[in-house]
Design a protein around this motif. Structure first.
Motif, PDB file in Angstrom:
ATOM      1  N   ASN A 184     -14.680  21.497   1.949  1.00  0.00           N
ATOM      2  CA  ASN A 184     -14.977  21.095   0.975  1.00  0.00           C
ATOM      3  C   ASN A 184     -13.673  21.052  -0.251  1.00  0.00           C
ATOM      4  O   ASN A 184     -14.160  21.053  -1.355  1.00  0.00           O
ATOM      5  CB  ASN A 184     -16.325  21.764   0.493  1.00  0.00           C
ATOM      6  CG  ASN A 184     -17.426  21.531   1.203  1.00  0.00           C
ATOM      7  OD1 ASN A 184     -17.708  20.425   1.442  1.00  0.00           O
ATOM      8  ND2 ASN A 184     -18.026  22.524   1.851  1.00  0.00           N
ATOM      9  N   ALA A 224     -15.033  14.960   0.472  1.00  0.00           N
ATOM     10  CA  ALA A 224     -15.239  16.278  -0.197  1.00  0.00           C
ATOM     11  C   ALA A 224     -14.163  16.663  -1.092  1.00  0.00           C
ATOM     12  O   ALA A 224     -14.282  16.890  -2.253  1.00  0.00           O
ATOM     13  CB  ALA A 224     -16.148  17.417   0.205  1.00  0.00           C
ATOM     14  N   ARG A 252     -13.089  16.872  -4.869  1.00  0.00           N
ATOM     15  CA  ARG A 252     -12.825  18.450  -5.643  1.00  0.00           C
ATOM     16  C   ARG A 252     -11.359  18.424  -6.200  1.00  0.00           C
ATOM     17  O   ARG A 252     -11.364  18.738  -7.210  1.00  0.00           O
ATOM     18  CB  ARG A 252     -12.721  19.177  -4.588  1.00  0.00           C
ATOM     19  CG  ARG A 252     -12.360  20.724  -4.991  1.00  0.00           C
ATOM     20  CD  ARG A 252     -13.598  21.531  -5.771  1.00  0.00           C
ATOM     21  NE  ARG A 252     -14.940  21.184  -5.179  1.00  0.00           N
ATOM     22  CZ  ARG A 252     -15.547  21.987  -4.391  1.00  0.00           C
ATOM     23  NH1 ARG A 252     -14.870  23.215  -4.165  1.00  0.00           N
ATOM     24  NH2 ARG A 252     -16.824  21.862  -4.156  1.00  0.00           N
ATOM     25  N   TYR A 285     -17.556  25.933  10.754  1.00  0.00           N
ATOM     26  CA  TYR A 285     -17.959  24.990  10.662  1.00  0.00           C
ATOM     27  C   TYR A 285     -17.955  24.536   9.015  1.00  0.00           C
ATOM     28  O   TYR A 285     -17.636  25.394   8.123  1.00  0.00           O
ATOM     29  CB  TYR A 285     -19.257  24.865  11.034  1.00  0.00           C
ATOM     30  CG  TYR A 285     -20.248  25.923  10.354  1.00  0.00           C
ATOM     31  CD1 TYR A 285     -20.854  25.749   9.065  1.00  0.00           C
ATOM     32  CD2 TYR A 285     -20.703  27.196  11.114  1.00  0.00           C
ATOM     33  CE1 TYR A 285     -21.711  26.623   8.769  1.00  0.00           C
ATOM     34  CE2 TYR A 285     -21.337  28.098  10.672  1.00  0.00           C
ATOM     35  CZ  TYR A 285     -21.929  27.934   9.493  1.00  0.00           C
ATOM     36  OH  TYR A 285     -22.875  28.735   8.873  1.00  0.00           O
ATOM     37  N   PRO A 309     -19.357  23.875   5.413  1.00  0.00           N
ATOM     38  CA  PRO A 309     -20.614  24.360   4.862  1.00  0.00           C
ATOM     39  C   PRO A 309     -21.222  23.082   4.378  1.00  0.00           C
ATOM     40  O   PRO A 309     -20.872  22.119   4.214  1.00  0.00           O
ATOM     41  CB  PRO A 309     -19.960  25.415   3.648  1.00  0.00           C
ATOM     42  CG  PRO A 309     -18.521  25.742   3.995  1.00  0.00           C
ATOM     43  CD  PRO A 309     -17.848  24.653   5.053  1.00  0.00           C
ATOM     44  N   TYR A 310     -22.694  23.416   4.405  1.00  0.00           N
ATOM     45  CA  TYR A 310     -23.558  22.164   3.770  1.00  0.00           C
ATOM     46  C   TYR A 310     -23.430  20.854   4.906  1.00  0.00           C
ATOM     47  O   TYR A 310     -24.284  19.808   4.449  1.00  0.00           O
ATOM     48  CB  TYR A 310     -23.252  21.832   2.600  1.00  0.00           C
ATOM     49  CG  TYR A 310     -22.917  23.161   1.693  1.00  0.00           C
ATOM     50  CD1 TYR A 310     -24.257  24.078   1.513  1.00  0.00           C
ATOM     51  CD2 TYR A 310     -21.688  23.246   0.804  1.00  0.00           C
ATOM     52  CE1 TYR A 310     -23.877  25.319   0.724  1.00  0.00           C
ATOM     53  CE2 TYR A 310     -21.427  24.519   0.124  1.00  0.00           C
ATOM     54  CZ  TYR A 310     -22.554  25.402  -0.238  1.00  0.00           C
ATOM     55  OH  TYR A 310     -22.505  26.457  -0.730  1.00  0.00           O
ATOM     56  N   SER A 311     -22.692  20.907   5.992  1.00  0.00           N
ATOM     57  CA  SER A 311     -22.630  19.805   6.723  1.00  0.00           C
ATOM     58  C   SER A 311     -23.909  19.510   7.357  1.00  0.00           C
ATOM     59  O   SER A 311     -24.755  20.393   7.610  1.00  0.00           O
ATOM     60  CB  SER A 311     -21.550  19.949   7.947  1.00  0.00           C
ATOM     61  OG  SER A 311     -21.628  18.962   8.639  1.00  0.00           O
ATOM     62  N   GLU A 312     -24.191  18.434   8.022  1.00  0.00           N
ATOM     63  CA  GLU A 312     -25.427  17.986   8.598  1.00  0.00           C
ATOM     64  C   GLU A 312     -25.096  18.288  10.026  1.00  0.00           C
ATOM     65  O   GLU A 312     -25.863  18.424  10.636  1.00  0.00           O
ATOM     66  CB  GLU A 312     -25.547  16.309   8.443  1.00  0.00           C
ATOM     67  CG  GLU A 312     -26.201  15.898   7.301  1.00  0.00           C
ATOM     68  CD  GLU A 312     -26.268  14.475   7.084  1.00  0.00           C
ATOM     69  OE1 GLU A 312     -26.185  13.654   8.162  1.00  0.00           O
ATOM     70  OE2 GLU A 312     -26.584  13.905   6.091  1.00  0.00           O
ATOM     71  N   LEU A 322     -23.475  21.163  12.189  1.00  0.00           N
ATOM     72  CA  LEU A 322     -22.793  22.384  12.085  1.00  0.00           C
ATOM     73  C   LEU A 322     -22.142  22.965  13.242  1.00  0.00           C
ATOM     74  O   LEU A 322     -21.839  23.934  13.735  1.00  0.00           O
ATOM     75  CB  LEU A 322     -23.633  23.421  11.738  1.00  0.00           C
ATOM     76  CG  LEU A 322     -24.353  23.253  10.127  1.00  0.00           C
ATOM     77  CD1 LEU A 322     -25.467  24.498   9.932  1.00  0.00           C
ATOM     78  CD2 LEU A 322     -23.506  22.995   9.024  1.00  0.00           C
TER      79      LEU A 322
END
Ligand SMILES: C[S@@+](CC[C@H](N)C(=O)[O-])C[C@H]1O[C@@H](n2cnc3c(N)ncnc32)[C@H](O)[C@@H]1O
Length: 201
Positions: free
Chosen positions: A35, A64, A68, A103, A105-108, A110
């Motif tokens: 991210n 992402a 950022r 992995y 984070p927050y990914s569909e 994992l």
């Protein structure tokens, strides 16, 4: 980051190591953009004259990271490729590199995780590119499926690196809950292009 704390948690501690060894104008590598937190940090460290190469195998991660970075995008080359191919994209001395394993984070999905073979290949290549006195930080998560296997392979690999070439530390807080990461940090202490291993001597 509070200045009164010496024993930082792993992620702030890894940033502190990098902040102490990476200077404005240098080239650095974020081996796992995710991210973009470390990519942004590295872009700030190298300043407007420096450059960051940021790798990820997921387009969503690079998207992402681009978001950022905002105005600092021009200091960063985002690469949709495995860090194992770092030598294809980076052919100059680097001031440092960061890995954050596991992995996104927050990914569909994992199930997309870093793997021991490519992580180790990338570390070996990055050590060759690293300046004398430069540091590679690797934040290791082992709570997910596949994490234990990567941890063991990585520890076996770094323990074989010759002590005259690279100093290797493991840093972890022992009283944290919920599978916190631990840190492996490597400091290049001899000028080499090809790192030596204990069994080769
Ligand atoms: C824990 S996340 C990184 C978090 C990131 N440092 C941040 O600040 O958000 C791990 C990332 O490594 C990526 N990854 C997995 N295998 C990779 C490979 N071979 N090369 C580059 N990136 C990889 C995953 O897609 C995932 O986005």
């Amino acid at each position: 980051m509070s200045s009164s704390i010496l024993l930082h948690r792993v992620l702030p501690f890894s940033k502190r190591l990098i902040a102490n060894t990476v200077f404005p104008g240098e080239t650095v590598v974020d081996a796992t953009a995710g991210n973009g937190n470390d990519t942004l940090f590295l872009a700030e460290q190298v300043g407007s004259d420096g450059h960051v190469y940021a790798f990820d195998i997921q387009q969503a991660a690079l998207h992402a990271t681009r978001e950022r970075l905002g105005e600092l995008n021009d200091r960063v080359t985002l690469l949709l490729d495995s860090h194992a191919n770092v030598d294809v994209h980076v052919n100059r001395t680097i001031g440092g590199a960061m890995f954050n394993l596991g992995y996104l984070p927050y990914s569909e999905d994992l199930s997309i995780i870093t793997k021991p073979e490519s992580t180790i290949m990338a570390i070996e290549k990055l050590l060759g590119l690293l300046k004398m006195g430069g540091i590679i930080t690797i934040s290791v998560y082992d709570g997910h499926t596949g994490g234990e296997e990567e941890r063991e392979a990585l520890l076996a690999f770094v323990k074989k690196i010759h002590q005259a070439d690279v100093h290797v530390i493991r840093y972890e807080l022992l009283n944290q809950r919920k599978n916190p990461p631990f840190l492996i940090a490597l400091e290049k202490v001899r000028d080499f292009q090809t790192v030596r291993f204990i069994e080769e001597l």
